[in-house]
Scaffold this motif. Structure first.
Motif, PDB file in Angstrom:
ATOM      1  N   GLN A 426       0.822  -1.212   0.000  1.00  0.00           N
ATOM      2  CA  GLN A 426       0.000   0.000   0.000  1.00  0.00           C
ATOM      3  C   GLN A 426       0.855   1.259   0.000  1.00  0.00           C
ATOM      4  OE1 GLN A 426      -3.079  -0.274   2.987  1.00  0.00           O
ATOM      5  NE2 GLN A 426      -3.923  -2.145   2.101  1.00  0.00           N
ATOM      6  N   LEU A 427       2.021   1.199   0.666  1.00  0.00           N
ATOM      7  CA  LEU A 427       2.934   2.339   0.621  1.00  0.00           C
ATOM      8  C   LEU A 427       3.455   2.550  -0.797  1.00  0.00           C
ATOM      9  CD1 LEU A 427       4.647   4.549   1.927  1.00  0.00           C
ATOM     10  CD2 LEU A 427       6.339   2.783   2.505  1.00  0.00           C
ATOM     11  N   GLU A 428       3.877   1.461  -1.427  1.00  0.00           N
ATOM     12  CA  GLU A 428       4.406   1.590  -2.779  1.00  0.00           C
ATOM     13  C   GLU A 428       3.342   2.087  -3.745  1.00  0.00           C
ATOM     14  OE1 GLU A 428       5.995  -1.717  -5.786  1.00  0.00           O
ATOM     15  OE2 GLU A 428       7.465  -1.206  -4.224  1.00  0.00           O
ATOM     16  N   LEU A 433       0.562   7.421  -6.482  1.00  0.00           N
ATOM     17  CA  LEU A 433      -0.467   8.459  -6.485  1.00  0.00           C
ATOM     18  C   LEU A 433       0.100   9.785  -6.016  1.00  0.00           C
ATOM     19  CD1 LEU A 433      -3.410   6.468  -4.807  1.00  0.00           C
ATOM     20  CD2 LEU A 433      -2.982   6.774  -7.254  1.00  0.00           C
ATOM     21  N   ASP A 434       0.971   9.716  -5.017  1.00  0.00           N
ATOM     22  CA  ASP A 434       1.601  10.907  -4.441  1.00  0.00           C
ATOM     23  C   ASP A 434       2.973  10.501  -3.930  1.00  0.00           C
ATOM     24  OD1 ASP A 434       2.482  13.046  -2.911  1.00  0.00           O
ATOM     25  OD2 ASP A 434       0.502  13.484  -2.075  1.00  0.00           O
ATOM     26  N   ALA A 435       4.007  10.991  -4.584  1.00  0.00           N
ATOM     27  CA  ALA A 435       5.376  10.609  -4.245  1.00  0.00           C
ATOM     28  C   ALA A 435       5.750  10.978  -2.819  1.00  0.00           C
ATOM     29  CB  ALA A 435       6.345  11.271  -5.226  1.00  0.00           C
ATOM     30  N   GLU A 436       4.986  11.871  -2.193  1.00  0.00           N
ATOM     31  CA  GLU A 436       5.296  12.300  -0.830  1.00  0.00           C
ATOM     32  C   GLU A 436       4.693  11.383   0.228  1.00  0.00           C
ATOM     33  OE1 GLU A 436       7.393  14.840  -0.259  1.00  0.00           O
ATOM     34  OE2 GLU A 436       7.605  14.793  -2.444  1.00  0.00           O
ATOM     35  N   THR A 437       4.078  10.274  -0.154  1.00  0.00           N
ATOM     36  CA  THR A 437       3.496   9.345   0.821  1.00  0.00           C
ATOM     37  C   THR A 437       4.595   8.800   1.724  1.00  0.00           C
ATOM     38  OG1 THR A 437       1.782   8.721  -0.765  1.00  0.00           O
ATOM     39  CG2 THR A 437       2.107   7.252   1.112  1.00  0.00           C
ATOM     40  N   ALA A 476     -12.495  -5.347  -0.864  1.00  0.00           N
ATOM     41  CA  ALA A 476     -12.564  -4.292  -1.879  1.00  0.00           C
ATOM     42  C   ALA A 476     -12.541  -2.906  -1.265  1.00  0.00           C
ATOM     43  CB  ALA A 476     -13.790  -4.467  -2.787  1.00  0.00           C
ATOM     44  N   ASN A 477     -11.724  -2.714  -0.241  1.00  0.00           N
ATOM     45  CA  ASN A 477     -11.441  -1.366   0.233  1.00  0.00           C
ATOM     46  C   ASN A 477     -10.572  -0.644  -0.784  1.00  0.00           C
ATOM     47  OD1 ASN A 477     -12.458  -1.197   3.085  1.00  0.00           O
ATOM     48  ND2 ASN A 477     -11.192  -3.023   3.263  1.00  0.00           N
ATOM     49  N   THR A 478     -10.701   0.633  -0.842  1.00  0.00           N
ATOM     50  CA  THR A 478      -9.760   1.419  -1.630  1.00  0.00           C
ATOM     51  C   THR A 478      -8.540   1.750  -0.780  1.00  0.00           C
ATOM     52  OG1 THR A 478     -10.964   3.431  -0.979  1.00  0.00           O
ATOM     53  CG2 THR A 478     -11.496   2.453  -3.128  1.00  0.00           C
ATOM     54  N   VAL A 479      -7.445   2.087  -1.439  1.00  0.00           N
ATOM     55  CA  VAL A 479      -6.282   2.640  -0.746  1.00  0.00           C
ATOM     56  C   VAL A 479      -6.451   4.149  -0.743  1.00  0.00           C
ATOM     57  CG1 VAL A 479      -3.780   2.904  -0.756  1.00  0.00           C
ATOM     58  CG2 VAL A 479      -4.802   0.729  -1.456  1.00  0.00           C
ATOM     59  N   ASN A 480      -6.507   4.720   0.458  1.00  0.00           N
ATOM     60  CA  ASN A 480      -6.731   6.151   0.611  1.00  0.00           C
ATOM     61  C   ASN A 480      -5.492   6.843   1.167  1.00  0.00           C
ATOM     62  OD1 ASN A 480      -9.308   5.245   0.043  1.00  0.00           O
ATOM     63  ND2 ASN A 480     -10.310   6.608   1.499  1.00  0.00           N
ATOM     64  N   LEU A 481      -5.191   7.998   0.667  1.00  0.00           N
ATOM     65  CA  LEU A 481      -4.109   8.821   1.199  1.00  0.00           C
ATOM     66  C   LEU A 481      -4.709   9.987   1.971  1.00  0.00           C
ATOM     67  CD1 LEU A 481      -1.664   9.037  -1.853  1.00  0.00           C
ATOM     68  CD2 LEU A 481      -1.813   7.286  -0.069  1.00  0.00           C
ATOM     69  N   GLN A 482      -4.125  10.292   3.143  1.00  0.00           N
ATOM     70  CA  GLN A 482      -4.577  11.412   3.949  1.00  0.00           C
ATOM     71  C   GLN A 482      -3.381  12.056   4.640  1.00  0.00           C
ATOM     72  OE1 GLN A 482      -7.402   8.895   6.298  1.00  0.00           O
ATOM     73  NE2 GLN A 482      -8.838  10.563   5.932  1.00  0.00           N
ATOM     74  N   ARG A 547       2.067  12.096   5.180  1.00  0.00           N
ATOM     75  CA  ARG A 547       1.120  11.555   4.202  1.00  0.00           C
ATOM     76  C   ARG A 547       1.005  10.051   4.465  1.00  0.00           C
ATOM     77  NH1 ARG A 547      -3.115  13.418   1.424  1.00  0.00           N
ATOM     78  NH2 ARG A 547      -3.025  13.187  -0.842  1.00  0.00           N
ATOM     79  N   VAL A 548      -0.211   9.586   4.801  1.00  0.00           N
ATOM     80  CA  VAL A 548      -0.407   8.215   5.270  1.00  0.00           C
ATOM     81  C   VAL A 548      -1.360   7.470   4.354  1.00  0.00           C
ATOM     82  CG1 VAL A 548      -1.134   6.749   7.213  1.00  0.00           C
ATOM     83  CG2 VAL A 548       0.001   8.938   7.652  1.00  0.00           C
ATOM     84  N   ALA A 549      -0.981   6.250   3.973  1.00  0.00           N
ATOM     85  CA  ALA A 549      -1.849   5.376   3.182  1.00  0.00           C
ATOM     86  C   ALA A 549      -2.521   4.375   4.112  1.00  0.00           C
ATOM     87  CB  ALA A 549      -1.040   4.634   2.118  1.00  0.00           C
ATOM     88  N   THR A 550      -3.824   4.288   4.005  1.00  0.00           N
ATOM     89  CA  THR A 550      -4.601   3.283   4.737  1.00  0.00           C
ATOM     90  C   THR A 550      -5.668   2.744   3.791  1.00  0.00           C
ATOM     91  OG1 THR A 550      -6.323   4.799   5.553  1.00  0.00           O
ATOM     92  CG2 THR A 550      -4.342   4.536   6.930  1.00  0.00           C
TER      93      THR A 550
END
Length: 606
Positions: A426-428, A433-437, A476-482, A547-550
């Motif tokens: 999920q990090l990769e 989506l956002d290189a700053e994750t 089927a969760n999405t990967v979300n960045l916040q 920037r966190v991916a969950t």
């Protein structure tokens, strides 16, 4: 757990998360000792007069039960397909278990010679299912349960993964509103009632499904009340429980027990999708050996102690544990509480002695035991045919290789190798989506199975198929960045072991670079050592932005992580299975398979 799967994966919608003896299972200590019944009749005895017979006063009623099947029609793999059995010498061994072809045979054999037999379940029959069922919105599982002659079940939290309307369709039948019919026959729905006594429509204030059901045969009446855990909204996506209210389990059961009593039904069983934690993981552990009710802890212990004495037995679930215990009711009278682990690996055989004079259960004669669904019995041909039918439809999607592994990548442990892999995936993906994750967090409950090196079919050892990955992450969760402040990241980690997660911690699986110490000698939030939390070797700065991916379930504050529901600058990506597939494909080949991660990011002090 929320989201929509991408079309190129052809995925369907999914929303969140029984002395000791043989492997076939024997009577556990913890069953109530059978006591002499009043009068001269024995249980189930018939007395004749000049060739005319009539039922005796006491009638044994067999109650077969199981829980948390989660659509596991085929034998589960790895640890999910084994149970631990305590041996007479105190050692333990594992026994391969599960698969509906074998469950059907065991249940049918158990019913032989028992004319008064009921089969009931404790919820989560569907949801978080392997691809064979999940791909088809669990219609295959409902068909299998019909063939198993299931009489009644409570709902569980996973019955709400796709919302109340979809649950109603599973009950009543009809083809899927978006995808239509999968075969040339219209889906007929469940032959058994789903009970949802404590799940109310917020507008009508009435249960969304039947609150109770009464089994009747030749003057014998046994009522069943079904509830799911009150905390279902905390562990299911918001969309899945939209418009629903979940009420207190004890108050609801007491309410309908009174109603059944008014109808003359005095023998009552509660089907409760909430469970406990026995002191041993062995299915045949005598959890009454320390004392009645002393060998089990957790929510069901408190619930059992408070439910009206009018209820004679509790069939439970949710925690995926195995136990046969007696817990005193509010009047101090022992009452049987059972759970048959999960995934169809066990079933419980309980004898309820019905007193025709009173219409109630003679509780001093209740006996119960868990039995292993061993795989050394003949397969049920009708189940083999059912599995074959659906496998034919699923094979083009499920058999596709998506990666290669050099050994088992397991989901077990406080920090698991598979948890690390998923977080890294999920990090990769997040960084595309956002290189700053900066980091990724994965809830352990969203990881439903291990990846096993041994081939499950014809794909070969070490090959990971899409079906296997689907079984790992079926929601089927999405990967979300916040965006979160460092203080919020620290707080989220402390929520693993505090608040609603204090008694039963939910340790998030973390991506590479994030490290910290979990000190289990401490209590509450202090178990996460603040000064030890680092990212790439540097302490987390409370004032900096990360920037966190969950997955979208966590991003909604699910599983008792409210802070993760407070992120900003949201960006929604593809589903989490897509992220896992991409990672496996990018980092493994047949000649260079992926090795299991070390699971060394969390330092655990015990």
């Amino acid at each position: 757990m929320p989201a929509t799967s991408p079309a190129h994966h052809q995925r369907r919608r999914r929303r969140t998360n029984r002395l000791l003896a043989t492997a076939a299972g024997v009577l556990t200590a913890g069953a109530l000792a059978a006591a002499a019944l009043p009068g001269s009749a024995t249980a189930g005895e018939n007395h004749g007069n000049k060739g005319k017979s009539h039922p005796g006063r006491y009638q044994d009623v067999q109650l077969l039960s199981f829980n948390d099947l989660h659509g596991n029609l085929e034998p589960p793999s790895g640890s999910s397909g084994r149970v631990t059995e305590l041996q007479p010498d105190g050692t333990t061994k594992t026994v391969d278990a599960g698969g509906v072809e074998y469950l059907a045979t065991h249940l049918r054999q158990a019913r032989e010679g028992n004319r008064y037999s009921i089969t009931a379940a404790g919820g989560d029959m569907v949801g978080a299912s392997p691809l064979l069922s999940g791909l088809f919105h669990d219609e295959p599982t409902i068909e299998a349960l019909n063939k198993l002659d299931l009489d009644v079940t409570s709902v569980g939290n996973h019955e709400f993964d796709e919302g109340a309307k979809e649950l109603a369709r599973l009950q009543n039948g009809g083809c899927h509103p978006d995808e239509g019919c999968y075969t040339d026959k219209r889906f007929k729905g469940a032959d058994f009632p789903y009970l949802a006594a404590n799940v109310l429509d917020e507008k009508t204030k009435k249960p969304v499904l039947k609150p109770y059901w009464v089994w009747k045969k030749q003057g014998v009446k046994v009522g069943f009340i079904g509830v799911t855990l009150e905390g279902t909204p905390d562990i299911v996506s918001a969309e899945g429980v939209k418009g629903l209210a979940f009420k207190d389990e004890v108050e609801t059961i007491d309410k309908y027990a009174k109603e059944l009593q008014r109808q003359g039904v005095k023998s009552i069983v509660a089907l409760i999708h909430e469970g406990g934690f026995p002191a041993s993981s062995s299915y045949n552990y005598d959890c009454d050996s320390p004392g009645a009710g002393d060998g089990i802890s957790g929510p069901i212990a408190d619930i059992a102690k408070n439910i009206t004495p009018q209820v004679d037995a509790l069939v439970t679930g949710h925690t995926h544990n195995a136990y046969v215990c007696t817990i005193p009711d509010p009047a101090g009278k022992p009452r049987m509480v059972t759970s048959a682990a999960s995934f169809g690996r066990l079933y419980t055989d309980t004898t309820l002695t019905y007193d025709r004079a009173t219409g109630d259960i003679a509780r001093t004669a209740v006996k119960s035991a868990n039995h292993v669904v061993t795989r050394d019995v003949p397969k049920a041909p009708d189940m083999t045919a059912l599995i074959g039918k659906w496998n034919t439809l699923a094979a083009p999607i499920g058999n596709r290789p998506i990666g290669y592994i050099s050994g088992d990548i397991v989901k077990d442990g406080t920090e698991s190798p598979l948890g690390d892999l998923i977080a890294d995936a999920q990090l990769e993906y997040g960084r595309t989506l956002d290189a700053e994750t900066d980091l990724a967090l994965m809830n352990p409950g969203g990881i439903r199975a291990s990846l096993t090196h041994a081939a499950g079919g014809a794909e070969g050892d070490g090959v990971v198929t899409f079906a296997e990955a689907f079984t790992v992450q079926p929601f089927a969760n999405t990967v979300n960045l916040q965006d979160f402040t460092g203080a919020q990241v620290i707080q989220a980690l402390k929520e693993q072991v505090s608040g609603p997660n204090e008694a039963a911690p939910k340790i998030l699986q973390i991506s590479s670079g994030l490290t910290y110490t979990l000190d289990l000698t401490k209590s509450g939030a202090d178990r996460v050592v603040t000064d030890s939390i680092k990212l790439d070797g540097s302490a987390i700065d409370p004032d900096a932005t990360y920037r966190v991916a969950t997955n979208s379930f966590l991003a909604g504050g699910g599983d008792g992580f409210p802070t993760l529901g407070q992120g900003t600058n949201d960006l929604v990506g593809e589903d989490d299975l897509a992220a896992l597939e991409r990672y496996l494909t990018a980092h493994s080949t047949a000649s260079s398979p992926l090795a299991p991660p070390a699971a060394d990011r969390i330092t655990i002090v015990r």
